[in-house]
Each structure stands twice: as C-alpha cells, then as structure tokens.
Design a protein around this motif. Structure first.
Motif, mmCIF file in Angstrom:
data_model
loop_
_atom_site.group_PDB
_atom_site.id
_atom_site.type_symbol
_atom_site.label_atom_id
_atom_site.label_comp_id
_atom_site.label_asym_id
_atom_site.label_seq_id
_atom_site.Cartn_x
_atom_site.Cartn_y
_atom_site.Cartn_z
ATOM 1 N N LYS A 18 0.716 -1.597 0.097
ATOM 2 C CA LYS A 18 -0.096 -0.138 -0.094
ATOM 3 C C LYS A 18 0.576 1.317 -0.118
ATOM 4 C CE LYS A 18 -4.041 -2.512 2.015
ATOM 5 N NZ LYS A 18 -3.352 -3.634 2.269
ATOM 6 N N LEU A 19 1.656 1.307 -0.989
ATOM 7 C CA LEU A 19 2.182 2.658 -1.148
ATOM 8 C C LEU A 19 1.994 3.051 -2.475
ATOM 9 C CD1 LEU A 19 6.079 0.543 -0.327
ATOM 10 C CD2 LEU A 19 4.286 1.947 0.976
ATOM 11 N N ALA A 20 2.662 4.962 -2.218
ATOM 12 C CA ALA A 20 1.951 5.427 -3.033
ATOM 13 C C ALA A 20 2.795 6.764 -3.712
ATOM 14 C CB ALA A 20 0.761 6.089 -3.473
ATOM 15 N N ILE A 21 2.867 7.089 -4.595
ATOM 16 C CA ILE A 21 3.918 8.134 -5.430
ATOM 17 C C ILE A 21 2.531 9.586 -4.579
ATOM 18 C CG2 ILE A 21 5.182 10.208 -6.356
ATOM 19 C CD1 ILE A 21 6.371 7.410 -5.403
ATOM 20 N N GLN A 30 7.443 9.283 -1.311
ATOM 21 C CA GLN A 30 6.727 7.916 -1.600
ATOM 22 C C GLN A 30 5.855 7.367 0.474
ATOM 23 O OE1 GLN A 30 7.211 3.617 -2.562
ATOM 24 N NE2 GLN A 30 8.304 3.781 -0.390
ATOM 25 N N VAL A 31 4.441 7.622 0.325
ATOM 26 C CA VAL A 31 3.752 7.699 1.127
ATOM 27 C C VAL A 31 3.056 6.003 1.360
ATOM 28 C CG1 VAL A 31 3.217 10.034 1.464
ATOM 29 C CG2 VAL A 31 1.742 8.857 0.378
ATOM 30 N N ASN A 32 2.444 6.168 2.493
ATOM 31 C CA ASN A 32 1.981 4.697 2.645
ATOM 32 C C ASN A 32 -0.021 4.895 2.935
ATOM 33 O OD1 ASN A 32 0.036 2.995 3.939
ATOM 34 N ND2 ASN A 32 2.372 1.664 4.403
ATOM 35 N N ILE A 33 -0.378 4.149 1.873
ATOM 36 C CA ILE A 33 -1.892 5.139 1.955
ATOM 37 C C ILE A 33 -2.848 3.556 2.797
ATOM 38 C CG2 ILE A 33 -1.670 6.244 -0.210
ATOM 39 C CD1 ILE A 33 -2.359 3.659 -1.765
ATOM 40 N N ALA A 34 -2.140 3.030 3.340
ATOM 41 C CA ALA A 34 -3.235 2.058 4.437
ATOM 42 C C ALA A 34 -4.296 2.391 5.433
ATOM 43 C CB ALA A 34 -1.804 0.962 5.247
ATOM 44 N N LEU A 52 -4.592 13.958 2.610
ATOM 45 C CA LEU A 52 -3.519 14.614 3.620
ATOM 46 C C LEU A 52 -2.715 13.700 4.241
ATOM 47 C CD1 LEU A 52 -5.707 16.649 5.870
ATOM 48 C CD2 LEU A 52 -4.439 17.287 4.769
ATOM 49 N N VAL A 53 -0.846 14.386 4.301
ATOM 50 C CA VAL A 53 -0.522 13.790 4.556
ATOM 51 C C VAL A 53 0.404 13.879 5.929
ATOM 52 C CG1 VAL A 53 2.429 12.552 3.507
ATOM 53 C CG2 VAL A 53 -0.020 13.328 2.031
ATOM 54 N N HIS A 54 0.801 13.046 6.818
ATOM 55 C CA HIS A 54 1.927 13.296 7.774
ATOM 56 C C HIS A 54 2.497 12.397 7.833
ATOM 57 C CE1 HIS A 54 2.230 14.765 11.821
ATOM 58 N NE2 HIS A 54 1.903 13.152 12.558
ATOM 59 N N VAL A 55 3.623 12.656 8.378
ATOM 60 C CA VAL A 55 4.839 11.717 8.504
ATOM 61 C C VAL A 55 4.854 10.660 7.521
ATOM 62 C CG1 VAL A 55 5.022 12.508 11.532
ATOM 63 C CG2 VAL A 55 3.914 10.364 10.420
ATOM 64 N N GLY A 56 4.855 10.885 6.330
ATOM 65 C CA GLY A 56 4.532 9.682 5.407
ATOM 66 C C GLY A 56 3.451 8.804 5.551
ATOM 67 N N PHE A 57 2.905 9.449 6.003
ATOM 68 C CA PHE A 57 1.153 8.311 6.102
ATOM 69 C C PHE A 57 0.132 9.121 5.141
ATOM 70 C CE2 PHE A 57 3.624 5.803 8.618
ATOM 71 C CZ PHE A 57 3.036 4.645 8.195
ATOM 72 N N ALA A 58 -1.154 8.376 4.152
ATOM 73 C CA ALA A 58 -1.680 9.386 3.694
ATOM 74 C C ALA A 58 -2.873 9.274 4.606
ATOM 75 C CB ALA A 58 -2.535 9.010 2.683
#
Length: 82
Positions: A18-21, A30-34, A52-58
């Motif tokens: 569950k990784l995306a750009i 690259q962020v985690n979209i889980a 909304l992205v926070h510390v590498g997570f959407a």
C-alpha cells in the motif's frame, strides 16, 4: 500539534505494501496509503485522490478545493513567519 500537508496521489508503487507516490507542492514522495484504502476504494483507484499526508502516511482523503485552500493558508503562514 499534528500537521497534515495536502498532496495528490500520482501513482501506486506497491499494491501489496500500500505504497504510492504523492505530489506535495511539486515534491514527489512515497507514502503509505493503508489508512485510506478499503474494499470500496482499493489502492488501484487512489490515483488522482487528494490526501492529507502526515509523517509518511496518507491520513485521509480530501477534495481538491480543501487541498487548494489548505495549501494557500500554509503559503500565507510561511510568508508571515518568514
């Protein structure tokens, strides 16, 4: 204080992990979209979503208007502090 920065998902890089750009103000990360995927909205359908992205997570999806308003506010805040 938590700060979520708006960004737009441009590609899915790893469906299983569950990784995306995400394009955040012209910078691609690259962020985690889980946190935003589920059976009704799988990873494959996230391209184009604003998040909304926070510390590498959407953390959650937002609409484009919300994203634009938040980005404008953050730019104004940076100018006022600079």
């Amino acid at each position: 204080m938590c700060l979520g920065i708006p960004g737009q998902i441009t590609e899915i890089t790893d469906i299983n992990q569950k990784l995306a750009i995400v394009n955040v103000g012209g910078v691609k990360r690259q962020v985690n979209i889980a946190c935003i995927v589920n059976e009704q909205h799988p990873a494959e359908s996230c391209v184009g979503d604003w998040v909304l992205v926070h510390v590498g997570f959407a953390m959650n999806r937002i609409n484009e208007k919300e994203a634009a308003e938040t980005l404008k506010f953050l730019e104004e805040l940076a100018e006022a502090m600079g």
